[in-house]
Motif scaffolding. Structure first.
Motif, mmCIF file in Angstrom:
data_model
loop_
_atom_site.group_PDB
_atom_site.id
_atom_site.type_symbol
_atom_site.label_atom_id
_atom_site.label_comp_id
_atom_site.label_asym_id
_atom_site.label_seq_id
_atom_site.Cartn_x
_atom_site.Cartn_y
_atom_site.Cartn_z
ATOM 1 N N TRP A 189 -9.874 14.491 4.644
ATOM 2 C CA TRP A 189 -9.609 13.117 5.034
ATOM 3 C C TRP A 189 -10.892 12.316 4.921
ATOM 4 C CZ3 TRP A 189 -4.944 11.231 5.443
ATOM 5 C CH2 TRP A 189 -3.883 12.092 5.740
ATOM 6 N N PHE A 237 -3.898 10.519 13.892
ATOM 7 C CA PHE A 237 -3.828 10.283 12.444
ATOM 8 C C PHE A 237 -4.966 10.981 11.716
ATOM 9 C CE2 PHE A 237 -1.994 6.691 14.641
ATOM 10 C CZ PHE A 237 -0.749 6.612 14.054
ATOM 11 N N ALA A 238 -4.706 11.325 10.470
ATOM 12 C CA ALA A 238 -5.729 11.793 9.537
ATOM 13 C C ALA A 238 -6.512 12.959 10.157
ATOM 14 C CB ALA A 238 -6.633 10.622 9.129
ATOM 15 N N ARG A 239 -7.851 12.891 10.158
ATOM 16 C CA ARG A 239 -8.607 14.048 10.613
ATOM 17 C C ARG A 239 -8.352 14.356 12.083
ATOM 18 N NH1 ARG A 239 -14.685 13.546 10.447
ATOM 19 N NH2 ARG A 239 -14.279 12.763 8.355
ATOM 20 N N PHE A 288 -15.342 12.285 16.697
ATOM 21 C CA PHE A 288 -15.604 10.849 16.509
ATOM 22 C C PHE A 288 -16.149 10.270 17.802
ATOM 23 C CE2 PHE A 288 -12.149 11.523 13.406
ATOM 24 C CZ PHE A 288 -12.692 10.931 12.284
ATOM 25 N N ALA A 309 -14.745 3.722 6.506
ATOM 26 C CA ALA A 309 -14.841 2.339 6.959
ATOM 27 C C ALA A 309 -15.197 2.269 8.428
ATOM 28 C CB ALA A 309 -13.526 1.614 6.716
ATOM 29 N N TRP A 361 -5.130 5.878 5.831
ATOM 30 C CA TRP A 361 -6.142 6.910 5.607
ATOM 31 C C TRP A 361 -5.850 7.676 4.335
ATOM 32 C CZ3 TRP A 361 -3.706 5.896 10.230
ATOM 33 C CH2 TRP A 361 -4.521 5.356 11.250
ATOM 34 N N HIS A 411 0.854 -1.195 0.000
ATOM 35 C CA HIS A 411 0.000 0.000 0.000
ATOM 36 C C HIS A 411 0.882 1.235 0.000
ATOM 37 C CE1 HIS A 411 -3.277 2.708 0.743
ATOM 38 N NE2 HIS A 411 -4.141 1.739 0.892
ATOM 39 N N ILE A 432 -6.928 5.369 16.707
ATOM 40 C CA ILE A 432 -7.098 4.949 15.310
ATOM 41 C C ILE A 432 -8.517 5.290 14.855
ATOM 42 C CG2 ILE A 432 -6.864 2.990 13.724
ATOM 43 C CD1 ILE A 432 -4.426 2.942 15.291
ATOM 44 N N PRO A 433 -8.664 6.338 14.071
ATOM 45 C CA PRO A 433 -10.013 6.648 13.557
ATOM 46 C C PRO A 433 -10.395 5.674 12.442
ATOM 47 C CG PRO A 433 -8.408 8.163 12.618
ATOM 48 C CD PRO A 433 -7.649 7.282 13.579
ATOM 49 N N PRO A 434 -11.664 5.717 11.991
ATOM 50 C CA PRO A 434 -12.091 4.830 10.906
ATOM 51 C C PRO A 434 -11.132 4.941 9.716
ATOM 52 C CG PRO A 434 -13.976 5.959 11.828
ATOM 53 C CD PRO A 434 -12.764 6.567 12.485
ATOM 54 N N VAL A 435 -10.828 3.814 9.129
ATOM 55 C CA VAL A 435 -9.770 3.781 8.109
ATOM 56 C C VAL A 435 -10.362 3.978 6.711
ATOM 57 C CG1 VAL A 435 -8.339 2.320 9.569
ATOM 58 C CG2 VAL A 435 -9.871 1.252 7.887
ATOM 59 N N SER A 436 -9.516 4.345 5.762
ATOM 60 C CA SER A 436 -9.973 4.573 4.391
ATOM 61 C C SER A 436 -8.878 4.224 3.379
ATOM 62 C CB SER A 436 -10.412 6.036 4.226
ATOM 63 O OG SER A 436 -9.392 6.909 4.659
ATOM 64 N N GLY A 437 -8.135 3.181 3.678
ATOM 65 C CA GLY A 437 -7.106 2.747 2.740
ATOM 66 C C GLY A 437 -7.715 2.022 1.552
ATOM 67 N N ARG A 465 -10.389 2.830 17.346
ATOM 68 C CA ARG A 465 -9.647 1.738 17.973
ATOM 69 C C ARG A 465 -8.442 2.355 18.680
ATOM 70 N NH1 ARG A 465 -8.636 -2.445 13.171
ATOM 71 N NH2 ARG A 465 -8.407 -0.489 12.010
ATOM 72 N N GLY A 505 -16.762 4.785 20.057
ATOM 73 C CA GLY A 505 -17.065 3.484 19.450
ATOM 74 C C GLY A 505 -16.573 3.354 18.016
ATOM 75 N N ALA A 506 -16.268 4.502 17.375
ATOM 76 C CA ALA A 506 -15.767 4.456 15.997
ATOM 77 C C ALA A 506 -14.245 4.338 15.965
ATOM 78 C CB ALA A 506 -16.202 5.708 15.249
#
Lengths: 156, 79, 156, 79
Positions: free
Chosen positions: A139, B8-10, B44, A143, A127, A85, B73-78, B50, B47-48
């Motif tokens: 962002w 991470f991310a947002r 967030f 998921a 992400w 990835h 770890i927010p919800p992922v989008s890979g 990890r 519960g969303a």
């Protein structure tokens, strides 16, 4: 670039050499190879996308990937898995994710490859940041989180 | 006595940083999250998210120790 | 090499340039690319295979392939299909058949690719001759004949 | 008055040739097949074969004409 465990790194800041990734599968001696590539598109939800950026939590992405490979190998008759990835800035048409599976029979290769890409998208800490033509970027966090059990049935 | 937190991310965008050091050791990951969410208002539900401690996913009631590195770890989008 | 209809030839005596085949899919602008490769193995039914030869009835293989592409495109939401089958003498590790599908969503790409390789193996007039280490070679004639309707359910 | 016949794979091996010209025009593809199978004893039931005339798959009762090219297609093994 190898992870400390000696496994090739799943996360890569460099463009993939897809010939190189493929060679590892073909050399396994298996008769069936199935590859999935996710390619950066120029639009999302009707908006023009000019580029993407991916970020990852690398230690957990790597260990999570190895767990997915273990599970795929336990549950399907496959002989080799290769995955990678991208992170960093990607351009339209770049390959963002590459997952290949080699097996003696094609049905196992198809099933494992489709399961792996679903699990990657559902679980691994990666992400996507989309840069839009018509405004600021964002962002994406679509998921749902979930353990490995949730992945096979999820359509992300 | 401190823990290091990774965003991470947002969440990193909202916090304005990718990591910070908290000069305290909350009893659990859940307590640390409550503290940080009050400070940054990440947007967030817990519960969303990890949570990983020292590169391993853990439950929210996992105890923290001095020097731990905690990743939210927010919800992922890979992919 | 193009067929009279201007479509790339499905049957090829030359080794595939898999990068070239892949490029046509990625350039389609689709986000999901699934590729199947059939690779020559060094054994069959417990016997050591030293090489393969494929022959084909080219006009019918070409027209049959175009019909399969049409059907796959009607029945799945896909944007591009690329396929090629080798003929002549192949060595262990050579790619015998290459089928790639590009689509907006990966489930359609997986489904169409798996259907196409099953249909190719069940229907198109291509034959395999195996050269064994321990005796004379043999033509293989496993697949049952059948119209397109039979293909999706066949596991060849 | 003739038709040309194409053989493939084991049928070509058994016939000892990839094609031959038949100096006659049997009424149908089925009649041509019966003639050829008697001569060569291919070892395939007709039900396992397909037949193409001038590069198009046809039924066995398809009529033949002078100059037709008839391909007998044994079970395939590509991929």
């Amino acid at each position: 670039m190898n992870s400390p465990a000696g496994q090739p790194a799943f996360i890569s800041a460099a463009k993939f050499d897809t010939l190189d990734l493929r060679a590892a599968l073909v050399q396994s001696g298996a008769g069936a190879v199935v590859v999935f590539e996710g390619v950066v598109r120029d639009h999302h939800a009707g908006r023009a996308v000019v580029g993407l950026e991916y970020s990852a939590f690398e230690p957990l992405a790597q260990s999570g990937w190895l767990q997915l490979c273990d599970r795929a190998t336990r549950e399907h008759e496959i002989s080799r898995v290769v995955g990678r990835h991208r992170v960093g800035a990607l351009e339209i048409g770049d390959c963002a994710v590459w997952v290949g599976v080699a097996a003696a029979h094609r049905s196992a290769a198809f099933a494992a490859c489709e399961w792996l890409i679903a699990a990657i998208k559902a679980e691994l800490p990666v992400w996507k940041f989309e840069r839009y033509a018509d405004g600021p970027g964002a962002w994406r966090h679509e998921a749902s989180p979930g353990g490995p059990a949730a992945a096979p049935t999820m359509q992300v | 006595m401190s823990v290091r937190v990774l965003y991470f991310a947002r969440m990193a965008e909202v916090a304005g940083r990718a990591q910070e050091t908290i000069a305290a050791v909350p009893a659990t990951a859940a307590e640390l999250h409550a503290l940080l969410d009050k400070a940054h208002d990440f947007g967030f539900d817990r519960g969303a998210l990890r949570v990983a401690v020292n590169d391993k996913l853990v439950d929210w009631d996992a105890p923290l120790r001095d020097g731990d590195e905690v990743a939210l770890i927010p919800p992922v989008s890979g992919g």
